[in-house]
Design an enzyme around this catalytic site. Structure first.
Site, short mmCIF file in Angstrom:
data_model
loop_
_atom_site.label_atom_id
_atom_site.label_comp_id
_atom_site.label_asym_id
_atom_site.label_seq_id
_atom_site.Cartn_x
_atom_site.Cartn_y
_atom_site.Cartn_z
N GLY A 317 0.71 -0.91 -0.09
CA GLY A 317 -0.12 -0.11 0.07
C GLY A 317 0.57 1.31 0.05
N CYS A 320 1.92 2.34 3.08
CA CYS A 320 2.12 1.40 4.32
C CYS A 320 3.97 1.49 4.42
CB CYS A 320 1.70 0.04 3.78
SG CYS A 320 1.73 -1.55 4.59
N ARG A 419 -6.46 -4.34 12.96
CA ARG A 419 -5.86 -4.34 11.49
C ARG A 419 -4.86 -5.51 11.80
NH1 ARG A 419 -3.49 -3.23 6.91
NH2 ARG A 419 -4.95 -3.93 5.11
P1 RVP Z 1 -2.47 1.88 -1.48
O1 RVP Z 1 -4.56 1.60 -2.47
O2 RVP Z 1 -1.54 1.47 -2.35
O3 RVP Z 1 -3.32 3.09 -1.63
O4 RVP Z 1 -3.16 1.03 -1.46
C1 RVP Z 1 -4.05 0.65 0.17
C2 RVP Z 1 -4.63 -0.71 0.16
O5 RVP Z 1 -2.85 -0.51 2.01
C3 RVP Z 1 -5.58 -1.29 2.01
O6 RVP Z 1 -6.28 -1.57 1.58
C4 RVP Z 1 -5.03 -1.43 2.55
O7 RVP Z 1 -4.72 -2.79 2.61
C5 RVP Z 1 -3.37 -1.40 2.52
N1 RVP Z 1 -3.33 -0.55 4.03
C6 RVP Z 1 -3.95 0.20 4.91
N2 RVP Z 1 -3.03 0.94 5.54
C7 RVP Z 1 -2.12 0.55 6.25
C8 RVP Z 1 -1.49 1.24 6.51
O8 RVP Z 1 -1.22 1.77 7.78
N3 RVP Z 1 -0.20 0.23 6.67
N4 RVP Z 1 -2.18 -0.37 4.56
#
Ligand code: RVP
Length: 506
Positions: A317, A320, A419
């Protein structure tokens, strides 16, 4: 001895599709993006739920609330309302989607008569709306006393201290209609009186809805919209592996059509227990996805535990930092390819087809096509949707450009400890797995999704496919070298307009 995977962990950016034969029937108008959301048995005509387009919005505070859910369901996708809020608040968001009457807007930009022009400008900048009802108490359903649109004020001529009551169009000059007016009748009034919007009021003159001229037109042209048997918009909701015994019944009662266990790592007993509880209490009537996994073992585990769809992706993500913090994860392309292979083997073996969702890491529109070609049935996007008018976050001006805020569920801001739950009694987050950020504001969801899907359809035609299963079957994928990535962009020329070029990434 530890296991070493032979292949490096690759991302979407390292792949391209090699075009196949395009026949005269392979034109974008013939492409169907319909795709299964929930599992089905071989020989069954249809899964319980199919999506009109292969896009769902992420289970995140900064992405999926009721407004996003309505906008996305209108286009044929689905939102999963975020679960990192109280059971009551989440159920209320689900209920608002189910109660929503297409074309009837409950205003979220409301004024009271003693607010000032400065408040109007601030609200306009934050939400991007130009029509703001004025109610006696400033509430969405207060007594209607007027309306402010951009025709009511001139910033160059007026003081920002001027009171709303002095420049609004007052109630007595407004054309309004009763709350039970049909959309068709409201539209006739709008046309007859050349209005941009029509307030609907109850018999006490309290504002109930606004009907906009543009909404009626757009409502007429949504062939993919996701509707349930009662013609209400469909909506999903995120759950966690702790409080499902309270959360699931409340969400089902509120009308959620499908649930999804939201977790950074899904190959765990906690997901198995959650799925078992749902099956015990609801049988197969409640549809629930699980994840996230990144390999065949994880897939098989969740498939056997009874998941209706399975999500792929750890650490990819945009917000992330799990891979940096913990050293776990896998490149999104490699994970998708391996899990899809496991899913196809499972289908061969059992006759049960489990749809896959590639979650996170979509940066360019063509990454969606790659994810589908690699075997995903749909993709989940966070950053992509966070940029739109309909996301729940503020639009802010950063150095002269509009931005939207976007933060991870594992950031200190969201504090979504469920989560990242690893069981035990400890419920606090001890370190962050996500960041808080800005993403460039990109306008309305509808316009952006249309462009994205035009690209997906166009590539599918180049690959000789007019359906997603056909793409999965026919796709020819090649790994690209780092120098060929350079070759793939504009190169060895001086760009006249850099900002225009960057629009190829979404
Ligand atoms: P992106 O579309 O690349 O922004 O990614 C979204 C995804 O990242 C979410 O659907 C989830 O699986 C993940 N996510 C959400 N929060 C976090 C984090 O704080 N690490 N990661």
């Amino acid at each position: 001895m530890a296991i070493y995977f032979d292949e490096p962990s690759r991302t979407f950016n390292e792949y391209l599709l090699v075009p196949g034969y395009t026949s005269s029937k392979h034109v974008p108008e013939n492409v169907s993006l319909k795709t299964p959301l929930t599992k089905y048995r071989r020989g069954e005509e249809e899964p319980a739920i199919s999506l009109g387009i292969p896009m769902v919005s992420a289970v995140m505070q900064a992405v999926s609330d009721d407004k996003m859910a309505i906008a996305l369901a209108t286009e044929g996708g689905l939102s999963f309302i975020y679960g990192s809020q109280t059971v009551e608040d989440q159920a209320a968001m689900v209920a608002r989607v189910k109660d929503y009457k297409a074309g009837f807007v409950t205003s979220d930009a409301n004024l009271s008569p003693d607010m000032t022009l400065a408040d109007v400008v601030a609200l306009r900048d934050r939400l991007g709306h130009s029509t703001m009802p004025v109610t006696a108490d400033g509430g969405a359903h207060g007594k209607l006393v007027g309306i402010v649109t951009e025709r009511d004020y001139r910033l160059s001529r007026m003081s920002l201290d001027e009171k709303v009551s002095d420049f609004m169009t007052p109630r007595e000059k407004l054309i309004v209609a009763p709350a039970d007016t049909t959309l068709k009748a409201a539209n006739d009034i709008i046309w007859e009186h050349k209005l941009n919007s029509l307030p609907l009021v109850d018999d006490q003159d309290n504002l109930m809805y606004l009907v906009f001229r543009k909404d009626y037109a757009s409502h007429k042209s949504n062939p993919n919209e996701m509707l349930d048997v009662h013609k209400r918009y469909m909506v999903g909701a995120g759950i966690n592996t702790r409080d499902y015994a309270e959360r699931v019944p409340a969400l089902i009662e509120a009308g959620a059509d499908v649930l999804c266990i939201d977790s950074s790592e899904g190959y765990s007993d906690w997901q198995k227990f959650t799925l078992a509880w749902i099956r015990e209490n609801y049988g197969d009537t409640v549809k629930v996805g699980a994840g996230n996994v990144v390999d065949a073992e994880g897939f098989r585990f969740l498939a056997e535990a009874g998941a209706d769809f399975i999500k792929i992706g750890i650490g990819g993500g945009s917000i992330c930092i799990t891979r940096e913090q913990k050293g776990i994860g896998r490149g999104q392309a490699t994970a998708t390819i391996e899990v899809a292979k496991a899913r196809d083997e499972y289908f061969e073996e059992t006759g049960v087809y489990i749809p896959l969702c590639s979650d996170g890491g979509i940066v360019y529109d063509h990454h969606i096509t790659l994810a589908l070609a690699m075997g995903s049935d749909f993709v989940m996007l966070g950053r992509y949707f966070a940029r739109f008018d309909e996301s729940p976050t503020n639009r802010v001006n950063v150095n002269g450009s509009y931005m939207k805020e976007y933060w991870g569920e594992g950031s200190a801001r969201a504090r979504n400890w469920q989560r990242y739950d690893l069981g035990g009694d400890k419920k606090g987050m001890t370190f962050e797995e996500g960041v808080d950020s800005y993403v460039p504001y990109a306008g309305p969801l509808k316009d952006n999704v249309a462009v994205t899907l035009a690209k997906v359809k166009s590539t599918m035609c180049n690959c000789g496919a007019i359906t997603i299963p056909e793409l999965q079957q026919k796709a020819k994928l090649t790994v690209v070298s780092s120098t060929s990535i350079v070759e793939g962009g504009a190169h060895d020329v001086l760009l006249k307009d850099k900002s225009g070029y960057s629009s190829t990434s979404n």
